[in-house]
Design a protein around this motif. Structure first.
Motif, PDB file in Angstrom:
ATOM      1  N   VAL A  10       0.850  -1.194   0.000  1.00  0.00           N
ATOM      2  CA  VAL A  10       0.000   0.000   0.000  1.00  0.00           C
ATOM      3  C   VAL A  10       0.881   1.238   0.000  1.00  0.00           C
ATOM      4  CG1 VAL A  10      -1.797   1.267   1.230  1.00  0.00           C
ATOM      5  CG2 VAL A  10      -1.808  -1.238   1.253  1.00  0.00           C
ATOM      6  N   ALA A  11       0.573   2.163  -0.900  1.00  0.00           N
ATOM      7  CA  ALA A  11       1.221   3.470  -0.950  1.00  0.00           C
ATOM      8  C   ALA A  11       0.126   4.510  -1.082  1.00  0.00           C
ATOM      9  CB  ALA A  11       2.195   3.551  -2.121  1.00  0.00           C
ATOM     10  N   ALA A  12      -0.117   5.225  -0.007  1.00  0.00           N
ATOM     11  CA  ALA A  12      -1.180   6.232   0.042  1.00  0.00           C
ATOM     12  C   ALA A  12      -2.524   5.576  -0.310  1.00  0.00           C
ATOM     13  CB  ALA A  12      -0.850   7.420  -0.854  1.00  0.00           C
ATOM     14  N   ASP A  13      -3.148   5.984  -1.424  1.00  0.00           N
ATOM     15  CA  ASP A  13      -4.466   5.458  -1.792  1.00  0.00           C
ATOM     16  C   ASP A  13      -4.409   4.443  -2.922  1.00  0.00           C
ATOM     17  OD1 ASP A  13      -5.669   6.948   0.161  1.00  0.00           O
ATOM     18  OD2 ASP A  13      -6.190   8.608  -1.160  1.00  0.00           O
ATOM     19  N   ILE A  14      -3.218   3.869  -3.165  1.00  0.00           N
ATOM     20  CA  ILE A  14      -3.048   2.838  -4.192  1.00  0.00           C
ATOM     21  C   ILE A  14      -2.533   1.571  -3.523  1.00  0.00           C
ATOM     22  CG2 ILE A  14      -1.803   2.196  -6.306  1.00  0.00           C
ATOM     23  CD1 ILE A  14      -3.737   4.467  -6.786  1.00  0.00           C
ATOM     24  N   ALA A  15      -3.018   0.409  -3.959  1.00  0.00           N
ATOM     25  CA  ALA A  15      -2.558  -0.861  -3.391  1.00  0.00           C
ATOM     26  C   ALA A  15      -2.332  -1.875  -4.509  1.00  0.00           C
ATOM     27  CB  ALA A  15      -3.581  -1.414  -2.406  1.00  0.00           C
ATOM     28  N   LEU A  16      -1.297  -2.681  -4.324  1.00  0.00           N
ATOM     29  CA  LEU A  16      -1.018  -3.815  -5.201  1.00  0.00           C
ATOM     30  C   LEU A  16      -1.250  -5.073  -4.384  1.00  0.00           C
ATOM     31  CD1 LEU A  16       0.154  -5.238  -7.749  1.00  0.00           C
ATOM     32  CD2 LEU A  16       2.409  -4.993  -6.674  1.00  0.00           C
ATOM     33  N   LEU A  17      -2.107  -5.967  -4.884  1.00  0.00           N
ATOM     34  CA  LEU A  17      -2.391  -7.229  -4.208  1.00  0.00           C
ATOM     35  C   LEU A  17      -1.922  -8.386  -5.062  1.00  0.00           C
ATOM     36  CD1 LEU A  17      -4.436  -5.201  -2.921  1.00  0.00           C
ATOM     37  CD2 LEU A  17      -5.931  -7.154  -2.583  1.00  0.00           C
ATOM     38  N   ILE A  18      -1.312  -9.356  -4.432  1.00  0.00           N
ATOM     39  CA  ILE A  18      -0.988 -10.633  -5.064  1.00  0.00           C
ATOM     40  C   ILE A  18      -1.771 -11.670  -4.284  1.00  0.00           C
ATOM     41  CG2 ILE A  18       0.834 -12.264  -5.666  1.00  0.00           C
ATOM     42  CD1 ILE A  18       2.734  -9.782  -5.663  1.00  0.00           C
ATOM     43  N   VAL A  19      -2.703 -12.338  -4.960  1.00  0.00           N
ATOM     44  CA  VAL A  19      -3.683 -13.182  -4.288  1.00  0.00           C
ATOM     45  C   VAL A  19      -3.753 -14.553  -4.947  1.00  0.00           C
ATOM     46  CG1 VAL A  19      -6.128 -13.391  -3.682  1.00  0.00           C
ATOM     47  CG2 VAL A  19      -5.057 -11.141  -3.730  1.00  0.00           C
ATOM     48  N   ASP A  20      -3.642 -15.610  -4.137  1.00  0.00           N
ATOM     49  CA  ASP A  20      -3.883 -16.972  -4.619  1.00  0.00           C
ATOM     50  C   ASP A  20      -5.378 -17.238  -4.497  1.00  0.00           C
ATOM     51  OD1 ASP A  20      -1.146 -17.599  -5.075  1.00  0.00           O
ATOM     52  OD2 ASP A  20      -0.883 -17.910  -2.922  1.00  0.00           O
ATOM     53  N   TRP A  21      -6.000 -17.701  -5.586  1.00  0.00           N
ATOM     54  CA  TRP A  21      -7.444 -17.939  -5.567  1.00  0.00           C
ATOM     55  C   TRP A  21      -7.773 -19.315  -6.135  1.00  0.00           C
ATOM     56  CZ3 TRP A  21      -9.808 -18.925 -10.190  1.00  0.00           C
ATOM     57  CH2 TRP A  21      -9.123 -18.555 -11.335  1.00  0.00           C
ATOM     58  N   SER A  22      -8.910 -19.819  -5.729  1.00  0.00           N
ATOM     59  CA  SER A  22      -9.415 -21.075  -6.288  1.00  0.00           C
ATOM     60  C   SER A  22     -10.941 -21.022  -6.310  1.00  0.00           C
ATOM     61  CB  SER A  22      -8.936 -22.280  -5.471  1.00  0.00           C
ATOM     62  OG  SER A  22      -9.425 -22.205  -4.159  1.00  0.00           O
ATOM     63  N   MET A  23     -11.490 -21.748  -7.259  1.00  0.00           N
ATOM     64  CA  MET A  23     -12.939 -21.766  -7.429  1.00  0.00           C
ATOM     65  C   MET A  23     -13.353 -23.157  -7.900  1.00  0.00           C
ATOM     66  SD  MET A  23     -15.318 -19.236  -9.809  1.00  0.00           S
ATOM     67  CE  MET A  23     -13.838 -18.565 -10.486  1.00  0.00           C
ATOM     68  N   ARG A  24     -14.388 -23.685  -7.291  1.00  0.00           N
ATOM     69  CA  ARG A  24     -14.947 -24.973  -7.704  1.00  0.00           C
ATOM     70  C   ARG A  24     -16.441 -24.800  -7.916  1.00  0.00           C
ATOM     71  NH1 ARG A  24     -12.717 -29.964  -6.432  1.00  0.00           N
ATOM     72  NH2 ARG A  24     -10.492 -29.772  -6.229  1.00  0.00           N
ATOM     73  N   GLY A  25     -16.967 -25.572  -8.839  1.00  0.00           N
ATOM     74  CA  GLY A  25     -18.397 -25.487  -9.088  1.00  0.00           C
ATOM     75  C   GLY A  25     -18.831 -26.488 -10.129  1.00  0.00           C
ATOM     76  N   THR A  26     -20.020 -26.256 -10.628  1.00  0.00           N
ATOM     77  CA  THR A  26     -20.610 -27.126 -11.630  1.00  0.00           C
ATOM     78  C   THR A  26     -20.968 -26.300 -12.850  1.00  0.00           C
ATOM     79  OG1 THR A  26     -21.554 -28.466  -9.851  1.00  0.00           O
ATOM     80  CG2 THR A  26     -22.443 -28.821 -12.052  1.00  0.00           C
ATOM     81  N   ALA A  27     -20.514 -26.749 -14.018  1.00  0.00           N
ATOM     82  CA  ALA A  27     -20.815 -26.059 -15.265  1.00  0.00           C
ATOM     83  C   ALA A  27     -22.276 -26.285 -15.647  1.00  0.00           C
ATOM     84  CB  ALA A  27     -19.887 -26.561 -16.372  1.00  0.00           C
ATOM     85  N   ARG A  28     -22.762 -25.535 -16.623  1.00  0.00           N
ATOM     86  CA  ARG A  28     -24.156 -25.675 -17.075  1.00  0.00           C
ATOM     87  C   ARG A  28     -24.484 -27.076 -17.546  1.00  0.00           C
ATOM     88  NH1 ARG A  28     -25.141 -20.040 -20.387  1.00  0.00           N
ATOM     89  NH2 ARG A  28     -24.791 -18.698 -18.591  1.00  0.00           N
ATOM     90  N   ASP A  29     -23.474 -27.770 -18.102  1.00  0.00           N
ATOM     91  CA  ASP A  29     -23.724 -29.131 -18.586  1.00  0.00           C
ATOM     92  C   ASP A  29     -23.595 -30.190 -17.488  1.00  0.00           C
ATOM     93  OD1 ASP A  29     -21.015 -29.310 -18.155  1.00  0.00           O
ATOM     94  OD2 ASP A  29     -20.488 -29.708 -20.245  1.00  0.00           O
ATOM     95  N   GLY A  30     -23.352 -29.747 -16.250  1.00  0.00           N
ATOM     96  CA  GLY A  30     -23.282 -30.672 -15.127  1.00  0.00           C
ATOM     97  C   GLY A  30     -21.883 -31.161 -14.785  1.00  0.00           C
ATOM     98  N   THR A  31     -20.889 -30.819 -15.586  1.00  0.00           N
ATOM     99  CA  THR A  31     -19.528 -31.259 -15.281  1.00  0.00           C
ATOM    100  C   THR A  31     -18.934 -30.399 -14.170  1.00  0.00           C
ATOM    101  OG1 THR A  31     -18.582 -29.833 -16.992  1.00  0.00           O
ATOM    102  CG2 THR A  31     -19.088 -32.104 -17.626  1.00  0.00           C
ATOM    103  N   GLU A  32     -18.084 -31.025 -13.375  1.00  0.00           N
ATOM    104  CA  GLU A  32     -17.405 -30.309 -12.298  1.00  0.00           C
ATOM    105  C   GLU A  32     -16.289 -29.450 -12.883  1.00  0.00           C
ATOM    106  OE1 GLU A  32     -18.065 -30.355  -8.906  1.00  0.00           O
ATOM    107  OE2 GLU A  32     -19.883 -31.405  -9.525  1.00  0.00           O
ATOM    108  N   ILE A  33     -16.135 -28.253 -12.341  1.00  0.00           N
ATOM    109  CA  ILE A  33     -15.043 -27.396 -12.777  1.00  0.00           C
ATOM    110  C   ILE A  33     -14.214 -26.996 -11.562  1.00  0.00           C
ATOM    111  CG2 ILE A  33     -16.185 -26.485 -14.819  1.00  0.00           C
ATOM    112  CD1 ILE A  33     -16.847 -23.979 -13.195  1.00  0.00           C
ATOM    113  N   ALA A  34     -12.926 -26.840 -11.779  1.00  0.00           N
ATOM    114  CA  ALA A  34     -12.015 -26.370 -10.739  1.00  0.00           C
ATOM    115  C   ALA A  34     -11.014 -25.445 -11.412  1.00  0.00           C
ATOM    116  CB  ALA A  34     -11.310 -27.537 -10.068  1.00  0.00           C
ATOM    117  N   MET A  35     -10.926 -24.225 -10.909  1.00  0.00           N
ATOM    118  CA  MET A  35     -10.011 -23.237 -11.469  1.00  0.00           C
ATOM    119  C   MET A  35      -9.194 -22.649 -10.327  1.00  0.00           C
ATOM    120  SD  MET A  35     -12.800 -21.300 -13.904  1.00  0.00           S
ATOM    121  CE  MET A  35     -11.683 -19.995 -14.360  1.00  0.00           C
ATOM    122  N   SER A  36      -7.976 -22.234 -10.635  1.00  0.00           N
ATOM    123  CA  SER A  36      -7.153 -21.574  -9.626  1.00  0.00           C
ATOM    124  C   SER A  36      -6.090 -20.741 -10.318  1.00  0.00           C
ATOM    125  CB  SER A  36      -6.507 -22.603  -8.698  1.00  0.00           C
ATOM    126  OG  SER A  36      -5.622 -23.423  -9.429  1.00  0.00           O
ATOM    127  N   GLY A  37      -5.495 -19.839  -9.565  1.00  0.00           N
ATOM    128  CA  GLY A  37      -4.443 -19.011 -10.116  1.00  0.00           C
ATOM    129  C   GLY A  37      -3.890 -18.071  -9.070  1.00  0.00           C
TER     130      GLY A  37
END
Length: 72
Positions: A10-37
């Motif tokens: 954080v520098a004054a009113d600006i911030a740089l974030l480095i974030v590890d994320w993951s997401m799991r769910g079900t696609a419209r066709d019913g297949t399981e999805i898993a994404m991360s980055g």
């Protein structure tokens, strides 16, 4: 979705974030999805004190959609 901050700068009113994320769910066709980055994001604090995304780069340097062209 789960997001875990790895680094925050954080520098004054600006911030740089480095974030590890993951997401799991079900696609419209019913297949399981898993994404991360690892995201790199830039935020700015507004006059109301709330942080808002200025740049959202969810894949960081590992961009599966190719290399973006820098603005001119």
């Amino acid at each position: 979705m789960e997001a875990v901050p790895r680094q925050v700068y954080v520098a004054a009113d600006i911030a740089l974030l480095i974030v590890d994320w993951s997401m799991r769910g079900t696609a419209r066709d019913g297949t399981e999805i898993a994404m991360s980055g690892t995201a790199t994001d830039v935020l700015r604090r507004g006059p109301d004190g709330r942080w808002r995304y200025v740049i959202d780069n969810p894949h960081g340097v590992d961009n599966p959609h190719g290399t973006a062209t820098p603005p001119s």
